[in-house]
Design an enzyme around this catalytic site. Structure first.
Site, PDB file in Angstrom:
ATOM      1  CD  GLU A 176      -3.116   0.635   2.226  1.00  0.00           C
ATOM      2  OE1 GLU A 176      -4.318   0.552   1.926  1.00  0.00           O
ATOM      3  OE2 GLU A 176      -2.705   0.505   3.393  1.00  0.00           O
TER       4      GLU A 176
ATOM      5  CB  SER B 150      -2.308   5.885  -0.492  1.00  0.00           C
ATOM      6  OG  SER B 150      -2.939   7.014   0.088  1.00  0.00           O
TER       7      SER B 150
ATOM      8  CB  SER C  92       5.526   8.667   7.707  1.00  0.00           C
ATOM      9  OG  SER C  92       5.471   8.202   9.037  1.00  0.00           O
ATOM     10  CE  LYS C  93       0.459   2.383   4.100  1.00  0.00           C
ATOM     11  NZ  LYS C  93      -0.970   2.683   4.065  1.00  0.00           N
ATOM     12  CB  VAL C  94       5.787   2.459   8.718  1.00  0.00           C
ATOM     13  CG1 VAL C  94       6.036   1.597   9.938  1.00  0.00           C
ATOM     14  CG2 VAL C  94       5.486   1.586   7.502  1.00  0.00           C
TER      15      VAL C  94
END
Length: 337
Positions: free
Chosen positions: A140, A142, A331-333
């Site tokens: 993923e 996004s 942020s993503k993580v």
């Protein structure tokens, strides 16, 4: 990217349902043969909303009480929690955050049954849990989770279906990819007209639709910089009522089930108080403003409801001059301890 990934959710769910069938069946048999004193969920953000749905479904269908674990009890306070006869279910897209991984290790070391519904099968969380069940959402890109959230909801429902060994719920899950695909085509442009100029909004659900309200409010914050707060339809008449004034937007998710009639009545009352109500309800509700798609069984309706919302949310962000793929300061993580 957010829109494309949301559109891919039906394919991801179809892939998940085609995989790990025997493993889910084995886990279901294990759960049926085990006596649990406590059931806990471990999750953050969107995953916690999916855990909320799993918990509601579990309590409504099995009668087992499920609580959300305050992870800091393990990670910061080092509290000596009783782990015996406990089911602990973690939900995560990345499986990286220490405050999700550490509690699963703690409970597994203490003899609990631990399950991880996780997208990254090679993550620390997957390694920490006794039962690692992949979401199969694929990578993923996004920042705003969409397909991983929908596959988390699906995996939670799948876990409950196998726990109960319920043919009706299993059949409903099998029909979910088609229902999700149909949900991508629902027209929610009326919501964009109302919310493009808005500064704040309340998102309302109750019962099994409340996790969807929580998730929708989070996504409106993330992708549209809207001050969005989620409330249960049973709570909005308390403190939140003081905020209602002419034109104040309310998005109400009235999915099928025992809570629906009260949410429809709430929408009418809020209109009478001057609120700009967006009542999302199935097409048999004449007073709806937005049409909610439905699944094969009402317990799965929240999964297709959030799919319809995601399609609108990605377009709303752009209508407000923002980039839904790059929310500010995010942020993503996310790794917290």
């Amino acid at each position: 990217m957010m829109l494309k990934e949301a559109e891919a959710a039906a394919q991801c769910v179809a892939l998940q349902l085609a995989c790990d069938g025997e493993r889910f069946a084995d886990l279901g048999r294990t759960l049926r043969s085990t006596s649990f004193h406590t059931a806990l969920t471990v999750a953050r953000g969107s995953s916690d909303h999916a855990a909320n749905y799993f918990g509601y479904l579990t309590m409504a269908r099995t009668g087992r009480i499920v609580a959300s674990l305050p992870m800091s009890l393990i990670t910061l306070y080092k509290s000596p929690l009783v782990t015996r006869d406990t089911l602990t279910v973690a939900i995560s897209q990345s499986g990286q955050s220490p405050d999700v991984v550490e509690p699963i290790r703690y409970f597994r070391d203490g003899g609990a049954t631990t399950v991880a519904l996780v997208n990254d099968a090679s993550s620390p969380l997957a390694a920490a849990a006794e039962w690692a069940m992949p979401l199969h959402a694929g990578k993923e890109q996004s920042v705003a989770a969409t397909k991983s959230f929908i596959t988390s909801l699906t995996a939670g429902a799948r876990l409950v279906a196998h726990w109960q060994n319920d043919p009706e719920l299993l059949e409903g899950l099998a029909a979910l990819p088609a229902a999700l695909q149909a949900a991508t085509r629902v027209d929610w442009s009326a919501a964009i007209e109302v919310l493009a100029p808005a500064r704040n909004i309340m998102v309302v659900g109750r019962g099994i639709s409340f996790p969807v309200a929580l998730e929708a409010a989070l996504k409106l914050k993330e992708t549209s910089a809207l001050q969005a707060e989620a409330f249960s339809g049973a709570e909005i008449k308390h403190g939140p009522m003081a905020l209602i004034e002419d034109g104040y937007p309310l998005l109400i998710f009235a999915t099928r089930g025992p809570a629906q009639a009260g949410l429809i009545a709430l929408a009418e009352e809020m209109r009478g108080r001057g609120a700009r109500v967006l009542l999302a309800a199935p097409d048999d509700v004449a007073t709806r403003d937005l049409t909610l798609p439905v699944a094969a069984t009402p317990d799965l309706d929240p999964i297709v409801a959030i799919q319809a919302f995601y399609m609108m949310a990605a377009q709303l962000s752009q209508a407000r001059g923002l980039d839904p793929d790059k929310p500010r300061h995010l942020s993503k993580v996310t790794r917290t301890s």
